[in-house]
Scaffold this motif. Structure first.
Motif, short mmCIF file in Angstrom:
data_model
loop_
_atom_site.label_atom_id
_atom_site.label_comp_id
_atom_site.label_asym_id
_atom_site.label_seq_id
_atom_site.Cartn_x
_atom_site.Cartn_y
_atom_site.Cartn_z
N UNK A 148 -19.42 47.11 -6.63
CA UNK A 148 -19.10 47.07 -8.06
C UNK A 148 -18.24 46.03 -8.57
N UNK A 149 -18.55 45.83 -9.73
CA UNK A 149 -17.38 44.82 -10.41
C UNK A 149 -16.20 45.43 -10.68
N UNK A 150 -16.10 46.61 -10.66
CA UNK A 150 -14.86 47.52 -11.03
C UNK A 150 -14.88 48.78 -10.29
N UNK A 151 -13.69 49.16 -9.87
CA UNK A 151 -13.46 50.28 -9.11
C UNK A 151 -14.19 51.66 -9.80
N UNK A 152 -14.81 52.38 -9.18
CA UNK A 152 -15.37 53.49 -9.82
C UNK A 152 -14.57 54.49 -10.54
N UNK A 153 -14.89 54.88 -11.76
CA UNK A 153 -14.16 56.00 -12.54
C UNK A 153 -14.30 57.05 -11.98
N UNK A 154 -13.39 58.09 -12.38
CA UNK A 154 -13.57 59.40 -11.69
C UNK A 154 -14.95 60.14 -11.64
N UNK A 155 -15.49 60.08 -12.76
CA UNK A 155 -17.08 60.45 -12.65
C UNK A 155 -18.03 59.95 -11.95
#
Length: 159
Positions: A80-87
């Motif tokens: 992924x381009x950005x670390x996962x959000x909490x959801x």
């Protein structure tokens, strides 16, 4: 350990994030890859219409739960381009997906958005490992993090 193959999949995530920005959406893109190295599913953010649950990592978790066996999910990697959000981290954990490799971190994103004057969101910016356990998580990875930063600048400057 990050490999050349990981770089190829991260580059695809950045391309998807760019496609999201080109479509007027936030710059996030993700790819689900089988243990054999085959792309099974890919997507980018679709939150511009107002549904802020339309993250690619969440879509990957749903797709994987419906289309893969537990063993296949556990052997897969989410790039992924950005670390996962909490959801999305929670969805990843509930789906029992395998390794996560991200280009840019939540910590980096928080700094970038602050520098751009973007107001903090309603969801706390937690690291993946603050949400789920027993998952191999690797990132951030240069030069992809810098490319993602430029996409955030482009997206937020156009607003």
């Amino acid at each position: 350990m990050i490999t050349e193959k990981d770089h190829q999949f991260l580059q695809r995530c950045v391309e998807l994030a760019k496609a999201a920005v080109d479509a007027g959406d936030e710059p996030f893109g993700s790819v689900l890859v089988s243990s054999e190295g085959k792309i099974l599913f890919e997507d980018h953010n679709h939150v511009a219409a107002g549904d802020h649950t339309q993250h690619p990592e969440f879509a990957i978790a749903r797709w994987a739960g419906q289309n893969m066996t537990l063993a296949e999910r556990q052997g897969a990697t989410v790039y992924t381009s950005g670390e996962h959000c909490p959801m999305c981290a929670a969805a990843h954990g509930w789906a029992q997906l395998g390794r996560i490799v991200y280009a840019s971190s939540t910590e980096q994103l928080v700094v970038w958005l602050s520098e751009l004057g973007v107001k903090a969101g309603k969801v706390k910016p937690l690291r993946i490992t603050d949400v789920i356990s027993d998952t191999v998580v690797e990132g951030p990875v240069e030069p992809f993090a810098s490319q993602v930063r430029e996409l955030h600048i482009r997206f937020h400057s156009a607003k």
